[in-house]
Design an enzyme around this catalytic site. Sequence first.
Site, PDB file in Angstrom:
ATOM      1  N   MET A  30       0.914  -1.236   0.180  1.00 54.95           N
ATOM      2  CA  MET A  30       0.055  -0.121  -0.111  1.00 54.95           C
ATOM      3  C   MET A  30       0.742   1.159   0.158  1.00 54.95           C
ATOM      4  SD  MET A  30      -3.621  -0.980   2.112  1.00 54.95           S
ATOM      5  CE  MET A  30      -2.770  -0.599   3.484  1.00 54.95           C
ATOM      6  N   HIS A  37       9.117  -3.664   3.240  1.00 53.02           N
ATOM      7  CA  HIS A  37       8.782  -3.767   2.091  1.00 53.02           C
ATOM      8  C   HIS A  37       9.758  -4.025   1.116  1.00 53.02           C
ATOM      9  CE1 HIS A  37       5.713  -0.519   3.333  1.00 53.02           C
ATOM     10  NE2 HIS A  37       4.676  -1.702   3.208  1.00 53.02           N
ATOM     11  N   GLY A 147       4.820 -10.262   4.009  1.00 51.88           N
ATOM     12  CA  GLY A 147       5.470 -10.175   5.411  1.00 51.88           C
ATOM     13  C   GLY A 147       4.785 -10.780   6.504  1.00 51.88           C
TER      14      GLY A 147
HETATM   15  P1  AMP Z   1       1.352  -2.999   3.300  1.00 48.52           P
HETATM   16  O1  AMP Z   1       1.942  -1.793   2.634  1.00 48.52           O
HETATM   17  O2  AMP Z   1       1.375  -2.671   5.106  1.00 48.52           O
HETATM   18  O3  AMP Z   1       0.255  -3.387   3.034  1.00 48.52           O
HETATM   19  O4  AMP Z   1       2.452  -4.029   3.585  1.00 48.52           O
HETATM   20  C1  AMP Z   1       2.753  -4.813   2.143  1.00 48.52           C
HETATM   21  C2  AMP Z   1       3.460  -5.994   2.655  1.00 48.52           C
HETATM   22  O5  AMP Z   1       4.833  -5.655   3.400  1.00 48.52           O
HETATM   23  C3  AMP Z   1       2.771  -6.834   3.323  1.00 48.52           C
HETATM   24  O6  AMP Z   1       2.989  -8.199   2.961  1.00 48.52           O
HETATM   25  C4  AMP Z   1       3.323  -6.758   4.802  1.00 48.52           C
HETATM   26  O7  AMP Z   1       3.224  -7.905   5.653  1.00 48.52           O
HETATM   27  C5  AMP Z   1       4.855  -6.481   4.545  1.00 48.52           C
HETATM   28  N1  AMP Z   1       5.471  -5.525   5.701  1.00 48.52           N
HETATM   29  C6  AMP Z   1       5.004  -4.525   6.320  1.00 48.52           C
HETATM   30  N2  AMP Z   1       5.892  -4.435   7.201  1.00 48.52           N
HETATM   31  C7  AMP Z   1       6.698  -5.223   7.209  1.00 48.52           C
HETATM   32  C8  AMP Z   1       8.021  -5.264   8.251  1.00 48.52           C
HETATM   33  N3  AMP Z   1       8.322  -4.565   9.068  1.00 48.52           N
HETATM   34  N4  AMP Z   1       8.643  -6.455   7.811  1.00 48.52           N
HETATM   35  C9  AMP Z   1       8.435  -7.321   6.706  1.00 48.52           C
HETATM   36  N5  AMP Z   1       7.268  -7.365   5.944  1.00 48.52           N
HETATM   37  C10 AMP Z   1       6.862  -6.030   6.298  1.00 48.52           C
END
Ligand code: AMP
Length: 279
Positions: A30, A37, A147
């Site tokens: 997102m 990410h 993640g």
């Molecule tokens: P988001 O942009 O929050 O929807 O996250 C996109 C992807 O990045 C998802 O698969 C999350 O689980 C992963 N993600 C977000 N924060 C972290 C983190 N601190 N460590 C590893 N993966 C992450």
Amino acid sequence: MVIFEDKAALAETIDQLKKKGKTIGFVPTMGALHQGHLSLAECSNKETDITVASIFVNPTQFNNPNDLKKYPRTLDADLQMLEKVGCDIVFIPSVTEMYPEEDNREFDFGSIATVMEGEFRPGHFNGVGQIVSKLFDAVSPDKAFFGQKDFQQVAIIKALVRLTNSDVEIVSCPIVREADGLAMSSRNVRLNSEQRKNSALISKTLFEAVKLKKSYTVEQMKKWVINTIDQNPFLETEYFEIVDDTQLQPISAWNDTEKAVGCITVNVGEVRLIDNIYI
Ligand code: AMP
């Protein structure tokens, strides 16, 4: 790095790459990117020929309109970071591109979707299912990288793959943390400096909990974690649950599962932070 806003044009390019025998790795996000990410993109670079990232703030997974409105958006910086890490393709669709009409698709994820985030964020996982299935249709990845920070989400995506008879391989990658242990999150930038400093207590408490497993029952540990965090005036635990790592059902004794995971959500002012740890 090539940028697409149109899913048909993206699908055509992917089709050509696949005809040349290239494997496709996909990292849905997102935006408001951070090293968490980027670690997924790095993992995809290692495991596949072409890395595709998407940046789309998906309205159907937000149950709180204020959270959607305040979600950080940093597109220029995101694109620079993705380019630097060697991402090949970025997909940045508009809301109308992804939802030309209202999406009434409903997924029955069963009991994994009724606990924790599913209980506290009604409709959230159905929205996740809607967007991820649409993105998988547009990108047709061989592997998709998620993640472990969103522990329950990984289980939901695996269930989605089964429900839709998809052959995408789901790869789950470790949580990336700040130097003080706080799990990286796009929402961390919304914390003021006092809130940010105090938020380190969340992961510190989880790390400590792992060490206390031998001396506490499951129930005692749950109480200890919640009390430790809630004693801090900046933090308020929404839930802390200890579950098995596949069905995500709460356990009542340590020998209920070999793989117990402690999952926590903490409100820091208006910002909702999640974290988890294998106990
Ligand atoms: P988001 O942009 O929050 O929807 O996250 C996109 C992807 O990045 C998802 O698969 C999350 O689980 C992963 N993600 C977000 N924060 C972290 C983190 N601190 N460590 C590893 N993966 C992450």
